[in-house]
Design a protein around this motif. Structure first.
Motif, PDB file in Angstrom:
ATOM      1  N   THR A  15      -8.491  51.406 -56.737  1.00  0.00           N
ATOM      2  CA  THR A  15      -7.874  50.864 -55.451  1.00  0.00           C
ATOM      3  C   THR A  15      -8.115  49.834 -54.669  1.00  0.00           C
ATOM      4  N   PRO A  16      -9.351  49.644 -54.510  1.00  0.00           N
ATOM      5  CA  PRO A  16     -10.045  48.067 -53.904  1.00  0.00           C
ATOM      6  C   PRO A  16      -9.902  47.124 -54.841  1.00  0.00           C
ATOM      7  N   ALA A  17     -10.151  47.399 -56.285  1.00  0.00           N
ATOM      8  CA  ALA A  17      -9.973  45.986 -57.113  1.00  0.00           C
ATOM      9  C   ALA A  17      -8.389  45.716 -57.131  1.00  0.00           C
ATOM     10  N   LEU A  18      -7.603  46.900 -56.792  1.00  0.00           N
ATOM     11  CA  LEU A  18      -5.918  46.605 -56.988  1.00  0.00           C
ATOM     12  C   LEU A  18      -5.881  45.792 -55.517  1.00  0.00           C
ATOM     13  N   ALA A  19      -6.339  46.167 -54.290  1.00  0.00           N
ATOM     14  CA  ALA A  19      -6.186  45.378 -53.275  1.00  0.00           C
ATOM     15  C   ALA A  19      -6.730  43.871 -53.297  1.00  0.00           C
ATOM     16  N   GLN A  20      -7.590  43.664 -53.900  1.00  0.00           N
ATOM     17  CA  GLN A  20      -8.173  42.365 -54.000  1.00  0.00           C
ATOM     18  C   GLN A  20      -7.590  41.692 -54.996  1.00  0.00           C
ATOM     19  N   VAL A  21      -6.550  41.955 -55.899  1.00  0.00           N
ATOM     20  CA  VAL A  21      -5.979  41.229 -56.836  1.00  0.00           C
ATOM     21  C   VAL A  21      -4.626  40.959 -55.888  1.00  0.00           C
ATOM     22  N   GLU A  22      -4.267  41.872 -55.139  1.00  0.00           N
ATOM     23  CA  GLU A  22      -2.938  41.532 -54.237  1.00  0.00           C
ATOM     24  C   GLU A  22      -3.222  40.482 -53.278  1.00  0.00           C
ATOM     25  N   ARG A  23      -4.508  40.385 -52.738  1.00  0.00           N
ATOM     26  CA  ARG A  23      -4.900  39.521 -51.829  1.00  0.00           C
ATOM     27  C   ARG A  23      -4.881  38.131 -52.382  1.00  0.00           C
ATOM     28  N   TYR A  24      -5.498  37.967 -53.626  1.00  0.00           N
ATOM     29  CA  TYR A  24      -5.509  36.905 -54.151  1.00  0.00           C
ATOM     30  C   TYR A  24      -4.370  36.319 -54.883  1.00  0.00           C
ATOM     31  N   ARG A  25      -3.314  37.065 -55.064  1.00  0.00           N
ATOM     32  CA  ARG A  25      -2.054  36.748 -55.607  1.00  0.00           C
ATOM     33  C   ARG A  25      -1.391  36.128 -54.129  1.00  0.00           C
ATOM     34  N   ASP A  26      -1.686  36.774 -52.908  1.00  0.00           N
ATOM     35  CA  ASP A  26      -0.756  36.357 -51.849  1.00  0.00           C
ATOM     36  C   ASP A  26      -1.547  34.996 -51.284  1.00  0.00           C
ATOM     37  N   LEU A  27      -2.833  34.535 -51.364  1.00  0.00           N
ATOM     38  CA  LEU A  27      -3.518  33.420 -51.012  1.00  0.00           C
ATOM     39  C   LEU A  27      -3.286  32.456 -51.911  1.00  0.00           C
ATOM     40  N   LEU A  28      -2.962  32.618 -53.302  1.00  0.00           N
ATOM     41  CA  LEU A  28      -2.658  31.677 -54.207  1.00  0.00           C
ATOM     42  C   LEU A  28      -1.100  31.039 -53.812  1.00  0.00           C
ATOM     43  N   ALA A  29      -0.343  32.232 -53.706  1.00  0.00           N
ATOM     44  CA  ALA A  29       0.985  31.628 -52.973  1.00  0.00           C
ATOM     45  C   ALA A  29       1.043  30.747 -52.025  1.00  0.00           C
ATOM     46  N   VAL A  30       0.303  31.100 -50.952  1.00  0.00           N
ATOM     47  CA  VAL A  30       0.193  30.168 -50.056  1.00  0.00           C
ATOM     48  C   VAL A  30      -0.325  28.850 -50.145  1.00  0.00           C
ATOM     49  N   CYS A  31      -1.401  28.903 -51.007  1.00  0.00           N
ATOM     50  CA  CYS A  31      -2.137  27.440 -51.298  1.00  0.00           C
ATOM     51  C   CYS A  31      -0.983  26.910 -51.952  1.00  0.00           C
ATOM     52  N   LEU A  32      -0.422  27.313 -53.242  1.00  0.00           N
ATOM     53  CA  LEU A  32       0.545  26.759 -54.021  1.00  0.00           C
ATOM     54  C   LEU A  32       1.826  26.196 -53.119  1.00  0.00           C
ATOM     55  N   THR A  58       4.835  21.624 -51.767  1.00  0.00           N
ATOM     56  CA  THR A  58       5.624  21.136 -50.794  1.00  0.00           C
ATOM     57  C   THR A  58       5.242  19.668 -50.568  1.00  0.00           C
ATOM     58  N   LEU A  59       4.058  19.218 -50.706  1.00  0.00           N
ATOM     59  CA  LEU A  59       3.523  18.088 -50.724  1.00  0.00           C
ATOM     60  C   LEU A  59       3.809  17.160 -52.026  1.00  0.00           C
ATOM     61  N   LEU A  60       3.817  17.906 -53.355  1.00  0.00           N
ATOM     62  CA  LEU A  60       3.764  16.958 -54.454  1.00  0.00           C
ATOM     63  C   LEU A  60       5.084  17.233 -55.111  1.00  0.00           C
ATOM     64  N   ASP A  61       5.967  18.127 -54.726  1.00  0.00           N
ATOM     65  CA  ASP A  61       7.094  18.583 -55.393  1.00  0.00           C
ATOM     66  C   ASP A  61       7.246  18.304 -56.733  1.00  0.00           C
ATOM     67  N   GLU A  88       8.701  34.190 -56.371  1.00  0.00           N
ATOM     68  CA  GLU A  88       8.999  34.882 -55.366  1.00  0.00           C
ATOM     69  C   GLU A  88       7.892  34.772 -54.407  1.00  0.00           C
ATOM     70  N   ARG A  89       6.700  34.888 -54.520  1.00  0.00           N
ATOM     71  CA  ARG A  89       5.668  34.855 -53.683  1.00  0.00           C
ATOM     72  C   ARG A  89       5.266  33.584 -52.899  1.00  0.00           C
ATOM     73  N   VAL A  90       5.799  32.523 -53.718  1.00  0.00           N
ATOM     74  CA  VAL A  90       5.528  31.185 -53.459  1.00  0.00           C
ATOM     75  C   VAL A  90       6.784  30.659 -52.386  1.00  0.00           C
ATOM     76  N   GLU A  91       7.964  30.959 -52.833  1.00  0.00           N
ATOM     77  CA  GLU A  91       9.010  30.346 -52.372  1.00  0.00           C
ATOM     78  C   GLU A  91       9.037  30.387 -50.824  1.00  0.00           C
ATOM     79  N   PRO A  92       8.753  31.525 -50.170  1.00  0.00           N
ATOM     80  CA  PRO A  92       8.625  31.713 -48.488  1.00  0.00           C
ATOM     81  C   PRO A  92       7.689  30.620 -48.097  1.00  0.00           C
ATOM     82  N   HIS A  93       6.552  30.001 -48.788  1.00  0.00           N
ATOM     83  CA  HIS A  93       5.812  29.204 -48.124  1.00  0.00           C
ATOM     84  C   HIS A  93       6.192  27.677 -48.410  1.00  0.00           C
ATOM     85  N   LEU A  94       7.223  27.398 -49.277  1.00  0.00           N
ATOM     86  CA  LEU A  94       7.624  26.016 -49.320  1.00  0.00           C
ATOM     87  C   LEU A  94       8.547  25.548 -48.001  1.00  0.00           C
ATOM     88  N   LEU A  95       8.571  24.311 -47.659  1.00  0.00           N
ATOM     89  CA  LEU A  95       9.287  23.766 -46.734  1.00  0.00           C
ATOM     90  C   LEU A  95      10.596  23.481 -47.376  1.00  0.00           C
TER      91      LEU A  95
END
Length: 93
Positions: A10-27, A32-35, A57-64
């Motif tokens: 469970t802790p490893a799965l939670a970390q994978v989910e956090r990483y995927r969420d953070l990756l989506a925000v960063c991307l 948005t800048l480079l398009d 689907e994770r990235v789309e909400p973080h795009l302008l």
């Protein structure tokens, strides 16, 4: 949720989910800048197929609204791209 061979870690799965969420925000910020039309993910983590699950689907909400969602692709040579490039440095035209 990541559905790979988790063996109930469970802790490893939670970390994978956090990483995927953070990756989506960063991307989302970078895209948005480079398009770009396509984003190729390489390196060691590109071999982790769960990264590509619902990435768009994770990235789309973080795009302008002015940015378009690009296509995401896995690097053709996975984590060996840098090594392959270095091997060809000695070749001259």
């Amino acid at each position: 949720m990541f559905s790979g061979d988790s063996s109930g870690d469970t802790p490893a799965l939670a970390q994978v989910e956090r990483y995927r969420d953070l990756l989506a925000v960063c991307l989302g910020n970078i895209l948005t800048l480079l398009d770009p039309q396509m984003v190729v993910l390489g390196g060691v983590l590109s071999n982790f197929d769960a990264l590509y699950d619902d990435l768009a689907e994770r990235v789309e909400p973080h795009l302008l609204p002015v940015a378009r969602l690009p296509r995401f692709a896995k690097a053709r040579h996975g984590d060996a791209g840098g090594m392959r490039g270095a091997a060809f440095l000695h070749i001259r035209d």
